[in-house]
Enzyme design. Structure first.
Site, PDB file in Angstrom:
ATOM      1  CB  ALA A   8      -0.939  -0.014   1.201  1.00  0.00           C
ATOM      2  N   GLY A   9       1.748   1.372  -0.992  1.00  0.00           N
ATOM      3  CA  GLY A   9       2.544   2.581  -1.149  1.00  0.00           C
ATOM      4  C   GLY A   9       1.761   3.620  -1.923  1.00  0.00           C
ATOM      5  CB  ALA A  10       2.653   5.775  -4.788  1.00  0.00           C
ATOM      6  N   GLY A  12      -1.029   1.594  -4.302  1.00  0.00           N
ATOM      7  CA  GLY A  12      -1.853   0.797  -3.397  1.00  0.00           C
ATOM      8  C   GLY A  12      -2.561   1.643  -2.356  1.00  0.00           C
ATOM      9  CE  LYS A 205       2.035   3.663 -16.984  1.00  0.00           C
ATOM     10  NZ  LYS A 205       1.441   3.046 -15.784  1.00  0.00           N
ATOM     11  CG  ASN A 209       5.871   2.574 -17.510  1.00  0.00           C
ATOM     12  OD1 ASN A 209       5.715   3.713 -17.096  1.00  0.00           O
ATOM     13  ND2 ASN A 209       5.038   1.592 -17.221  1.00  0.00           N
ATOM     14  CB  SER A 273       6.873   3.998 -10.234  1.00  0.00           C
ATOM     15  OG  SER A 273       7.047   3.238 -11.422  1.00  0.00           O
TER      16      SER A 273
END
Length: 323
Positions: A8-10, A12, A205, A209, A273
């Site tokens: 549950a970082g950015a 999550g 995507k 990236n 990221s």
């Protein structure tokens, strides 16, 4: 529906905060100062001019959280082997696992037309994830949610549009389970389009990236900065064209909008990221975003000289820094 968020970082944290605000039962697997802050003060999200705090069940042990109906893994590729083993107490007999991550996912060859229907050694050494989770549980997810952890327990979403998570089955069917998950996500104020061509969404995507994230780490520049410099812009466009050719070898056509990709005003000041991982001294997703394109290119006889050079420089920078 009880949803487990793994990592549950950015991204999550963004998803967990929205789901909890909407009344969904959320169980968060986190660690360190971020976990401590969530337990003490709740999970705070800033997005589109709003800021709110939600209380969520959080632990660094999956056994504390128990079985859930859906798992969403937002952790990075290098962490997946450990995570795959750790989340076993949260898996029911039919719990699907949404793989919300950048790059080519570990399940990519599962039921791919013309593929191997087997694990990818580059991304899943020893098939640890494949065997621990099972590809039949996997649901693909393409993330469009620029976010960062501003401080422990506080996630900031930095785009003017709402965060979106494109969902799809590996076999390209429009399943009931995917539609049910999408409904919950959308009711929480996020986007969740369902696609019957998940691999194309992944490659769309991935072109972005692969062409920006490695250069961001090598130069320290934002995505907009890379476009403002004609020389780095030329490198990003060359990588996009190489990746486009590799995607085509899989029967996936990805259009490149030259004008849009070359316009600095269409790019944000967001630090990718991968660049955030570099800033924090964490392992980067080089295999899933860069080297796997090289592997597929070589297998198809497609040259990727610009990406090869960038990959070599990025790999050496990571090696020298010990990340």
């Amino acid at each position: 529906m009880r949803i487990g968020i793994i990592g549950a970082g950015a991204v999550g944290g963004f998803m967990a905060g929205h789901l909890a605000r909407a009344g969904t039962d959320v169980a968060v697997l986190a660690r360190g100062p971020h976990l401590a802050a969530i337990r003490e003060k709740g999970l705070t999200v800033e997005s589109q001019g709003e800021t709110w705090t939600s209380q969520v069940t959080a632990s660094d042990k999956a056994a504390d959280l128990g079985e859930v109906d859906v798992i969403v893994v937002t952790a990075k590729g290098p962490a997946l082997p450990v995570i795959a083993e750790a989340i076993q107490p949260m898996l029911g007999a039919d719990t699907p696992v949404v793989c919300a991550m950048n790059g080519i996912p570990w399940w990519y060859e599962y039921k791919r037309a013309g593929g191997t229907d087997a694990p990818i050694e580059r991304l899943d050494p020893g098939a640890v994830v494949w065997n621990a989770i099972g590809p039949q549980r996997a649901i693909g997810c393409m993330i469009d949610c620029p976010a960062a952890v501003a401080e422990p327990g506080f996630v900031r979403h930095v785009a003017p549009r709402k965060g979106s998570f494109t969902l799809g089955e590996p076999d390209n069917t429009e399943s009931d389970r995917v539609k049910a998950i999408a409904k919950v996500i959308e009711e929480a104020g996020m986007g969740a389009p369902v696609t019957t061509n998940m691999r194309r969404a992944i490659w769309i995507k991935l072109l972005v990236n692969a062409s920006r994230s490695p250069l961001g780490v090598l130069t320290g520049s934002t995505e907009r900065g890379l476009a403002e410099n004609p020389e780095t812009l030329a490198v990003t466009m060359a990588i996009m064209r190489e990746a486009q050719a590799v995607a085509a070898s899989h029967g996936i056509e990805v259009r490149i909008d030259q004008d849009r990709q070359s316009d600095p005003s269409q790019r944000s000041l967001h630090r990718s990221s991968m660049l955030q991982d570099w800033d924090l001294g964490r392992p980067m997703e080089i295999d899933g975003i860069v080297r796997i394109i090289q592997d597929y290119g070589r297998s198809a006889g497609i040259a990727t000289p610009v990406l090869d050079t960038v990959s070599a420089l990025l790999g050496e920078k990571a090696r020298a820094a010990g990340v």
